[in-house]
Motif scaffolding. Structure first.
Motif, PDB file in Angstrom:
ATOM      1  N   TRP A 138       0.788  -1.214   0.285  1.00  0.00           N
ATOM      2  CA  TRP A 138      -0.305  -0.104   0.043  1.00  0.00           C
ATOM      3  C   TRP A 138       0.895   1.581  -0.237  1.00  0.00           C
ATOM      4  O   TRP A 138       2.185   0.775   0.387  1.00  0.00           O
ATOM      5  CB  TRP A 138      -0.395  -0.259   1.178  1.00  0.00           C
ATOM      6  CG  TRP A 138      -1.377   1.169   1.810  1.00  0.00           C
ATOM      7  CD1 TRP A 138      -2.474   1.669   0.586  1.00  0.00           C
ATOM      8  CD2 TRP A 138      -2.008   1.602   2.676  1.00  0.00           C
ATOM      9  NE1 TRP A 138      -3.282   3.090   1.136  1.00  0.00           N
ATOM     10  CE2 TRP A 138      -3.033   2.404   2.323  1.00  0.00           C
ATOM     11  CE3 TRP A 138      -1.944   1.119   4.089  1.00  0.00           C
ATOM     12  CZ2 TRP A 138      -3.818   3.146   3.491  1.00  0.00           C
ATOM     13  CZ3 TRP A 138      -2.909   1.752   5.242  1.00  0.00           C
ATOM     14  CH2 TRP A 138      -3.293   2.813   5.040  1.00  0.00           C
TER      15      TRP A 138
ATOM     16  N   VAL B 141      -3.894   7.178   8.618  1.00  0.00           N
ATOM     17  CA  VAL B 141      -4.374   7.498   7.410  1.00  0.00           C
ATOM     18  C   VAL B 141      -5.202   6.354   7.351  1.00  0.00           C
ATOM     19  O   VAL B 141      -4.924   5.471   7.043  1.00  0.00           O
ATOM     20  CB  VAL B 141      -2.754   7.444   6.561  1.00  0.00           C
ATOM     21  CG1 VAL B 141      -1.767   6.577   6.853  1.00  0.00           C
ATOM     22  CG2 VAL B 141      -3.563   8.510   5.865  1.00  0.00           C
ATOM     23  N   GLY B 142      -5.719   6.574   6.106  1.00  0.00           N
ATOM     24  CA  GLY B 142      -6.052   5.933   5.206  1.00  0.00           C
ATOM     25  C   GLY B 142      -7.897   5.453   5.048  1.00  0.00           C
ATOM     26  O   GLY B 142      -7.653   5.006   4.214  1.00  0.00           O
ATOM     27  N   GLU B 143      -7.985   6.305   5.761  1.00  0.00           N
ATOM     28  CA  GLU B 143     -10.127   6.276   6.553  1.00  0.00           C
ATOM     29  C   GLU B 143     -10.169   7.887   7.409  1.00  0.00           C
ATOM     30  O   GLU B 143      -9.262   7.828   7.498  1.00  0.00           O
ATOM     31  CB  GLU B 143     -10.544   5.154   6.969  1.00  0.00           C
ATOM     32  CG  GLU B 143     -10.639   4.059   5.897  1.00  0.00           C
ATOM     33  CD  GLU B 143     -11.192   3.057   7.352  1.00  0.00           C
ATOM     34  OE1 GLU B 143     -12.481   2.972   6.771  1.00  0.00           O
ATOM     35  OE2 GLU B 143     -10.947   2.511   7.875  1.00  0.00           O
ATOM     36  N   PRO B 144     -11.092   7.579   7.639  1.00  0.00           N
ATOM     37  CA  PRO B 144     -11.837   8.771   8.171  1.00  0.00           C
ATOM     38  C   PRO B 144     -11.030   8.522   9.897  1.00  0.00           C
ATOM     39  O   PRO B 144     -11.831   6.991   9.966  1.00  0.00           O
ATOM     40  CB  PRO B 144     -13.426   8.978   8.137  1.00  0.00           C
ATOM     41  CG  PRO B 144     -13.692   7.708   7.292  1.00  0.00           C
ATOM     42  CD  PRO B 144     -12.538   7.373   6.505  1.00  0.00           C
TER      43      PRO B 144
ATOM     44  N   ASP C  26      -4.457  13.324  11.943  1.00  0.00           N
ATOM     45  CA  ASP C  26      -5.279  12.648  11.134  1.00  0.00           C
ATOM     46  C   ASP C  26      -4.686  13.089   9.936  1.00  0.00           C
ATOM     47  O   ASP C  26      -3.926  14.486  10.137  1.00  0.00           O
ATOM     48  CB  ASP C  26      -6.814  12.471  11.556  1.00  0.00           C
ATOM     49  CG  ASP C  26      -7.040  12.047   9.656  1.00  0.00           C
ATOM     50  OD1 ASP C  26      -6.409  11.256   9.194  1.00  0.00           O
ATOM     51  OD2 ASP C  26      -8.205  12.470   9.028  1.00  0.00           O
TER      52      ASP C  26
ATOM     53  N   TRP D 255      -4.706  11.791   2.368  1.00  0.00           N
ATOM     54  CA  TRP D 255      -3.773  11.909   1.442  1.00  0.00           C
ATOM     55  C   TRP D 255      -4.252  10.630   0.398  1.00  0.00           C
ATOM     56  O   TRP D 255      -5.183   9.564   0.548  1.00  0.00           O
ATOM     57  CB  TRP D 255      -2.622  12.475   1.507  1.00  0.00           C
ATOM     58  CG  TRP D 255      -1.807  10.922   1.808  1.00  0.00           C
ATOM     59  CD1 TRP D 255      -1.957  11.074   3.488  1.00  0.00           C
ATOM     60  CD2 TRP D 255      -0.634   9.663   1.507  1.00  0.00           C
ATOM     61  NE1 TRP D 255      -1.439   9.603   3.897  1.00  0.00           N
ATOM     62  CE2 TRP D 255      -0.750   9.582   2.843  1.00  0.00           C
ATOM     63  CE3 TRP D 255      -0.250   9.809  -0.140  1.00  0.00           C
ATOM     64  CZ2 TRP D 255       0.399   8.260   2.517  1.00  0.00           C
ATOM     65  CZ3 TRP D 255       0.586   8.366  -0.127  1.00  0.00           C
ATOM     66  CH2 TRP D 255       0.833   7.826   1.133  1.00  0.00           C
ATOM     67  N   MET D 256      -3.988  10.532  -1.131  1.00  0.00           N
ATOM     68  CA  MET D 256      -4.357   9.517  -1.420  1.00  0.00           C
ATOM     69  C   MET D 256      -3.155   8.782  -2.703  1.00  0.00           C
ATOM     70  O   MET D 256      -2.337   9.436  -2.508  1.00  0.00           O
ATOM     71  CB  MET D 256      -5.270   9.509  -2.489  1.00  0.00           C
ATOM     72  CG  MET D 256      -5.616   9.951  -3.176  1.00  0.00           C
ATOM     73  SD  MET D 256      -7.444  10.874  -3.376  1.00  0.00           S
ATOM     74  CE  MET D 256      -8.463   9.730  -4.780  1.00  0.00           C
TER      75      MET D 256
HETATM   76  P1  ATP Z   1      -9.687   2.721  -5.185  1.00  0.00           P
HETATM   77  O1  ATP Z   1      -9.361   4.242  -5.036  1.00  0.00           O
HETATM   78  O2  ATP Z   1      -8.639   1.671  -5.809  1.00  0.00           O
HETATM   79  O3  ATP Z   1     -10.909   2.691  -5.310  1.00  0.00           O
HETATM   80  P2  ATP Z   1      -8.516   3.831  -2.536  1.00  0.00           P
HETATM   81  O4  ATP Z   1      -9.338   4.968  -2.755  1.00  0.00           O
HETATM   82  O5  ATP Z   1      -8.919   3.434  -1.193  1.00  0.00           O
HETATM   83  O6  ATP Z   1      -9.539   2.722  -3.410  1.00  0.00           O
HETATM   84  P3  ATP Z   1      -5.914   4.993  -1.273  1.00  0.00           P
HETATM   85  O7  ATP Z   1      -5.463   5.908  -2.481  1.00  0.00           O
HETATM   86  O8  ATP Z   1      -5.295   4.062  -0.783  1.00  0.00           O
HETATM   87  O9  ATP Z   1      -7.404   3.945  -2.333  1.00  0.00           O
HETATM   88  O10 ATP Z   1      -7.182   5.895  -0.819  1.00  0.00           O
HETATM   89  C1  ATP Z   1      -7.121   6.966  -0.573  1.00  0.00           C
HETATM   90  C2  ATP Z   1      -8.546   7.391  -0.004  1.00  0.00           C
HETATM   91  O11 ATP Z   1      -8.634   6.868   0.886  1.00  0.00           O
HETATM   92  C3  ATP Z   1      -8.909   8.643  -0.072  1.00  0.00           C
HETATM   93  O12 ATP Z   1      -9.783   8.692  -1.159  1.00  0.00           O
HETATM   94  C4  ATP Z   1     -10.003   8.894   0.746  1.00  0.00           C
HETATM   95  O13 ATP Z   1     -11.464   8.611   0.594  1.00  0.00           O
HETATM   96  C5  ATP Z   1      -9.361   7.993   2.057  1.00  0.00           C
HETATM   97  N1  ATP Z   1      -9.123   8.464   3.123  1.00  0.00           N
HETATM   98  C6  ATP Z   1      -7.723   8.033   3.231  1.00  0.00           C
HETATM   99  N2  ATP Z   1      -7.070   9.404   4.228  1.00  0.00           N
HETATM  100  C7  ATP Z   1      -8.207   9.591   5.178  1.00  0.00           C
HETATM  101  C8  ATP Z   1      -8.280  10.140   6.174  1.00  0.00           C
HETATM  102  N3  ATP Z   1      -7.493  10.732   6.604  1.00  0.00           N
HETATM  103  N4  ATP Z   1      -9.768  11.047   6.338  1.00  0.00           N
HETATM  104  C9  ATP Z   1     -10.218   9.818   5.381  1.00  0.00           C
HETATM  105  N5  ATP Z   1     -10.946   9.851   3.962  1.00  0.00           N
HETATM  106  C10 ATP Z   1      -9.211   9.397   4.176  1.00  0.00           C
END
Ligand code: ATP
Ligand code: MG
Length: 572
Positions: free
Chosen positions: A258, A332-335, A354, A357-358
């Motif tokens: 990841w 990071v990764g989700e809310p 928090d 980024w993506m």
């Molecule tokens: P895919 O694009 O294949 O559907 P993904 O968007 O989960 O998968 P990543 O690039 O790993 O792939 O994740 C980025 C996403 O994760 C962001 O667009 C957001 O929705 C979520 N995300 C990351 N960090 C946060 C955060 N601090 N708060 C809320 N959401 C977050």
């Protein structure tokens, strides 16, 4: 929603005054800190490893590695030598050339990082994969990118469909007693015999660095290509956001499959010359707290799913370990639910910062900084030098407190350079040639803090009200019975959509009709009547990606009897 901000604690921080620095920041100031600013010749592996090996950091520990059977450390000097060996090995046993894609498909181990940085020294583009991927997922990614080589283990080899991948020429195997043939190379056997001197392949700053496939939360994973130049933002956020200092012991829990596991697992810490901990094996609350204690971790970067699991493991467990070295904690990764932030303050006496980024942004973009007050539930403010805004579907900037598309002005340093093999997908991210549209929905408050609402596609329209799933999920999480929650909109002839929640319960709670009503009342009172889930379904666990993200599209597909789509990144 009114929240109590948690003030910053005094201390020396790289980003000591956000407003001042953000007001006039120029990225060329950061470029000047790199050796290639004048020469133009760049290589991530040099900046992350060799540069320190040739400095006063020579004998400083770069990597602490630990799993069930190994406990090792490597200085920057040793990392330089081992990655040189790996580079020589890769070069002499393959036809690989600069710009070729080499994939890494193996459990975490020191060898993984020797190979990764050896490949970078050769000028290859590295494609990291989760070790849990099955054959279909491996095939899709190697086929899409015309990968020429892969490094894996004998256990994982059966999942690499060599015969169906005509571009794949070489398989490096990390294991014991490997039988070699014209395309199989015994990595360990040759590693120790290889020379520890290597001429680095100097690259242009726009040359490729890593090819990361996205997490697949919303659909088929996309191959996101980053350039060497991404290091500018990765380095600077290592200072501003991770707040890394010379004495720090840093631990990022993300797997290199990841993007967090590369950009912040190794690039940012090593670009700043910081000692990094890598823990192999699986998640366990005891094992994780013990790692913090044993290594004396000072800066810890993890994800909401892990923090929620640690929360579930109970506060008593925390007291069994000495976690007093911790200085700075990030997520990071989700809310990051406000409930989790409050828990962090309560049990660690630390604010969890928090960061948003993506894969496509290549580095942290909206963050909470140690010198700034945290509003629990907010992602924080844009990294200085990057313009972020909430725009409507035409690209007009919206006023504070209006929900819209979270967008970034095109051209930030670590912006993706390509979606591999898919130029039209790449173009589709941009609006009016100005805005990169993230696919996330958010608003900005009057003080410039950004608030995540959900994926644009997940925002629910119920009886004319727009409801972000994150707010509902966070409220659900405050209910004592709820361990995890995923919320979707379900089509409804009268209301447009109704809110349906999938809920996993904490130990000691059983599903019942009373509990459903109690949870509904709880959200109604705590949030809003229209935001209370009309339907609640209990699940043992929620479908998640391997990086720990709840897959709402899978919940929706189950609910509506639709095809679930690509499940390659879903955990077992
Ligand atoms: P895919 O694009 O294949 O559907 P993904 O968007 O989960 O998968 P990543 O690039 O790993 O792939 O994740 C980025 C996403 O994760 C962001 O667009 C957001 O929705 C979520 N995300 C990351 N960090 C946060 C955060 N601090 N708060 C809320 N959401 C977050
Ligand atoms: Mg995405």
């Amino acid at each position: 929603m009114k929240v109590e901000a948690i003030p910053a604690k005094q201390g020396e921080h790289h980003l000591h005054n956000y407003e001042d620095i953000a007001a006039n920041f120029d990225w060329t100031e950061v470029e000047k800190e790199f050796s290639w600013y004048e020469s133009g010749k760049v290589n991530m592996a040099y900046e992350a490893i060799d540069r320190h090996a040739e400095s006063y950091r020579k004998n400083k520990v770069a990597l602490y590695y630990k799993d069930q059977s190994r406990n090792e450390s490597y200085t920057f000097y040793e990392m330089k030598r081992m990655t040189n060996r790996a580079a020589n090995l890769l070069k002499s046993h393959s036809e690989l050339e600069k710009g070729d894609r080499m994939f890494i498909f193996m459990p975490r181990s020191p060898e993984l990082y020797f190979a990764m940085f050896g490949a970078l020294k050769m000028g290859l583009i590295v494609g990291p994969l989760f070790e849990a991927f099955m054959e279909g997922a491996i095939y899709d990614r190697l086929d899409d990118s015309d990968a020429k080589a892969i490094i894996t283990t004998p256990e994982l080899l059966p999942r690499v469909p060599f015969d169906r991948l005509p571009h794949l020429k070489t398989v490096f195997l990390v294991g014991e007693e490997i039988e070699e043939n014209d395309h199989t190379v015994d990595f360990m056997k040759h590693l120790h015999g290889a020379s520890d001197k290597f001429e680095i392949e100097w690259l242009d700053k726009e040359d490729g660095l890593v090819l990361h496939y996205t997490s697949g939360s919303t659909g088929k994973p996309k191959g996101v290509l980053h350039a060497q130049y991404a290091m500018v933002q990765q380095y600077q956020t290592g200072k501003w956001v991770l707040d890394l200092q010379e004495e720090d012991i840093y631990w990022c829990t993300a797997d290199p499959g990841w993007v967090t596991g590369t950009a912040y697992g190794v690039f940012a810490p090593w670009l700043t010359g910081t000692t990094t901990v890598i823990l192999g094996g699986r998640f366990s609350p005891d094992g994780w707290y013990k790692a913090i204690e044993d290594f004396g971790v000072t800066v810890w970067y993890s994800a909401p799913t892990a923090f929620r699991m640690l929360m579930g493991a109970g506060d008593a467990l925390v007291k069994e370990y000495d976690l007093s070295t911790l200085r700075h904690v990030l997520s990071v990764g989700e809310p990051l639910n406000p409930e989790v932030v409050r828990w962090g303050v309560q049990v660690f006496d630390k604010r969890i910062h928090d960061t948003w980024w993506m894969t496509e942004t290549g580095a942290q973009t909206i963050c909470n900084y140690p010198s700034m007050a945290i509003k629990p539930g907010s992602m924080g403010k844009p990294v200085p030098g990057i313009k972020v805004a909430i725009v409507d579907d035409q690209g007009n900037e919206l006023a504070p407190n209006q929900m819209g598309n979270l967008a970034i002005e095109k051209g930030w340093p670590s912006m993706m350079r390509q979606i591999w093999n898919n130029p039209s997908k790449y173009e589709s991210y941009f609006l009016n040639d100005k805005w990169y549209v993230s696919g996330d929905s958010a608003y900005m408050d009057e003080e410039g803090y950004f608030w995540f609402q959900g994926r644009v596609d997940d925002v629910i329209m119920t009886s004319g009200e727009r409801v972000g799933p994150f707010e509902v999920e966070s409220k659900l999480l405050e209910h004592p019975a709820v361990a995890e929650a995923g919320v979707i909109g379900k089509p409804d002839p009268v209301r447009g959509e109704i809110i349906k929640a999938f809920v996993a319960l904490n130990a000691g709670h059983e599903p019942s009709e009373e509990l459903v009503q109690d949870i509904q009342q709880f959200v109604k009172k705590g949030l809003a009547a229209h935001a209370a889930p009309k339907e609640i379904e209990f699940k043992d666990k929620l479908p998640k990606t391997r990086s720990g993200k709840i897959m709402r599209r899978v919940l929706k597909a189950w609910e509506l009897d639709l095809p679930t789509g690509d499940l390659s990144t879903m955990e077992d």
